[in-house]
Design a protein around this motif. Sequence first.
Motif, short mmCIF file in Angstrom:
data_model
loop_
_atom_site.label_atom_id
_atom_site.label_comp_id
_atom_site.label_asym_id
_atom_site.label_seq_id
_atom_site.Cartn_x
_atom_site.Cartn_y
_atom_site.Cartn_z
N THR A 1 22.13 -5.06 -0.18
CA THR A 1 21.41 -4.77 -1.07
C THR A 1 19.95 -4.80 -0.80
O THR A 1 19.46 -5.60 0.00
N VAL A 2 19.52 -3.42 -1.13
CA VAL A 2 18.07 -3.24 -0.70
C VAL A 2 17.40 -3.52 -2.22
O VAL A 2 17.54 -3.09 -3.30
N PHE A 3 16.24 -4.02 -1.88
CA PHE A 3 15.25 -4.45 -3.09
C PHE A 3 13.90 -3.91 -2.48
O PHE A 3 13.38 -3.98 -1.34
N SER A 4 13.16 -3.70 -3.73
CA SER A 4 11.50 -3.41 -3.27
C SER A 4 10.87 -3.83 -4.77
O SER A 4 11.26 -3.72 -5.85
N TYR A 5 9.72 -4.53 -4.68
CA TYR A 5 8.86 -4.84 -5.66
C TYR A 5 7.46 -5.02 -5.10
O TYR A 5 7.08 -5.00 -4.27
N GLN A 6 6.36 -5.31 -5.98
CA GLN A 6 4.95 -5.55 -5.99
C GLN A 6 4.66 -6.99 -6.24
O GLN A 6 5.33 -7.62 -7.28
N MET A 7 3.86 -7.47 -5.17
CA MET A 7 3.39 -8.78 -5.40
C MET A 7 1.80 -8.72 -5.55
O MET A 7 1.20 -8.06 -4.83
N LYS A 8 1.38 -9.61 -6.58
CA LYS A 8 -0.19 -9.70 -6.92
C LYS A 8 -0.62 -10.85 -6.60
O LYS A 8 -0.09 -11.75 -7.32
N GLU A 9 -1.69 -11.12 -5.66
CA GLU A 9 -2.15 -12.75 -5.68
C GLU A 9 -3.76 -12.64 -6.15
O GLU A 9 -4.38 -11.81 -5.58
N SER A 10 -3.94 -13.46 -7.03
CA SER A 10 -5.24 -13.43 -7.73
C SER A 10 -6.01 -14.82 -7.62
O SER A 10 -5.22 -15.69 -7.91
N ARG B 1 -7.06 -21.77 -6.62
CA ARG B 1 -6.06 -21.71 -7.43
C ARG B 1 -5.29 -20.21 -7.33
O ARG B 1 -6.29 -19.18 -7.69
N ILE B 2 -4.31 -19.94 -6.90
CA ILE B 2 -3.67 -18.57 -6.48
C ILE B 2 -2.73 -18.41 -7.49
O ILE B 2 -1.53 -18.94 -7.48
N VAL B 3 -2.61 -17.36 -8.35
CA VAL B 3 -1.71 -16.93 -9.10
C VAL B 3 -1.13 -15.76 -8.59
O VAL B 3 -1.68 -14.78 -8.59
N ARG B 4 0.37 -15.81 -8.56
CA ARG B 4 1.27 -14.85 -7.99
C ARG B 4 2.01 -14.30 -8.93
O ARG B 4 2.82 -14.87 -9.76
N ALA B 5 1.79 -12.82 -9.05
CA ALA B 5 2.42 -12.32 -10.17
C ALA B 5 3.31 -11.19 -9.48
O ALA B 5 3.26 -10.55 -8.33
N LYS B 6 4.71 -10.72 -10.07
CA LYS B 6 5.40 -9.98 -9.75
C LYS B 6 5.88 -8.68 -10.62
O LYS B 6 5.75 -8.82 -11.71
N ARG B 7 6.10 -7.53 -10.17
CA ARG B 7 6.35 -6.40 -10.70
C ARG B 7 7.52 -5.61 -9.91
O ARG B 7 7.31 -5.46 -8.75
N THR B 8 8.51 -4.80 -10.81
CA THR B 8 9.48 -4.08 -9.96
C THR B 8 8.95 -2.75 -9.51
O THR B 8 9.49 -2.15 -8.60
N ASP B 9 8.14 -2.35 -10.34
CA ASP B 9 7.47 -0.95 -9.87
C ASP B 9 6.15 -0.86 -10.37
O ASP B 9 5.38 -1.72 -10.98
N TRP B 10 5.50 0.37 -9.86
CA TRP B 10 4.12 0.33 -9.97
C TRP B 10 3.62 0.60 -11.39
O TRP B 10 2.40 0.51 -11.83
N GLY B 11 4.24 0.93 -12.40
CA GLY B 11 4.22 1.07 -13.64
C GLY B 11 4.57 -0.14 -14.67
O GLY B 11 4.29 -0.29 -15.90
N GLY B 12 5.13 -1.18 -13.89
CA GLY B 12 5.60 -2.27 -14.67
C GLY B 12 4.60 -3.44 -14.97
O GLY B 12 3.37 -3.23 -14.65
N GLN B 13 5.23 -4.12 -15.99
CA GLN B 13 4.09 -5.20 -16.47
C GLN B 13 4.35 -6.61 -15.33
O GLN B 13 5.38 -6.72 -14.68
N TRP B 14 3.09 -6.98 -14.98
CA TRP B 14 2.94 -8.14 -14.14
C TRP B 14 3.52 -9.57 -14.64
O TRP B 14 3.09 -9.79 -15.64
N LEU B 15 4.50 -10.16 -14.04
CA LEU B 15 4.96 -11.49 -14.58
C LEU B 15 4.75 -12.51 -13.70
O LEU B 15 4.97 -12.20 -12.40
N THR B 16 4.02 -13.51 -14.08
CA THR B 16 3.80 -14.57 -13.42
C THR B 16 4.78 -15.09 -12.65
O THR B 16 6.04 -15.59 -13.17
N ASP B 17 4.86 -15.29 -11.16
CA ASP B 17 5.84 -15.77 -10.30
C ASP B 17 5.60 -17.34 -9.81
O ASP B 17 6.73 -17.95 -9.91
#
Length: 231
Positions: free
Chosen positions: A74-83, A98-114
């Motif tokens: 299975t190939v997977f791909s997503y974006q991770m943001k560390e703030s 304190r570092i909040v890590r958020a994840k989204r599945t594509d560039w136009g998606g909504q960031w969800l806290t991971d």
Amino acid sequence: MWLEAAGSCQVLINMKKTGSNFIIIAFSVCLLACSESREVTPDDLGAHFYPLEVGSFTMFQVDGVEYINAQDSTVFSYQMKESVVDSFRNDAGGLTYRIVRAKRTDWGGQWLTDSVWTVRKEANRVIRTEGNQPLINLIFPLRAGVTWDANGFNDREQDLYKMVSVREPFAGDHMNFDQSVTVVQEELADRIVRFISKKEVYSENVGLVYKENVDLVYKQGDDLGLETVSY
């Protein structure tokens, strides 16, 4: 306070004979730079390879392949943001971020806290806490060949990290960096039974720019396990 002497000093002794007596003339010669000592800054030690500032953030492209066997993957791909969202004084008197890590599945998606991590940078090391487990991810001063126990602040068994290159260029998929430091977290090149390659690359004034996590188990001609090239 760390001090660095930019030069050298030496004492010279000159012997002259006058008649039956020797006159010993001692004098000191000191290079001009010897008197010009300066304080060694955190950047000299390499602290700028792991910058921390409230309000800053970094986005990563994460790509990987999960293998069930040689025919099923299975190939997977997503974006991770560390703030870096805030900081507070820790028991040692320093700052913990304190570092909040958020994840989204594509560039136009909504960031969800991971997840939420904390990081503190001391004079000689960086300690990152993931899931209540503190890990020593980087040590100072930067020096190729140095090793350390990443689990030095938790009760897990010893896990040796090794710094293999310091202040060397690094070419990523989309960006090039003039100076970087590479830390090998685990390496096993037995392709008959198992192959492991885990490492992180940090760049000056940027921080983490590349993370590799490959863990393949071979069994009866099939590939089992997880291969992830992330960040």
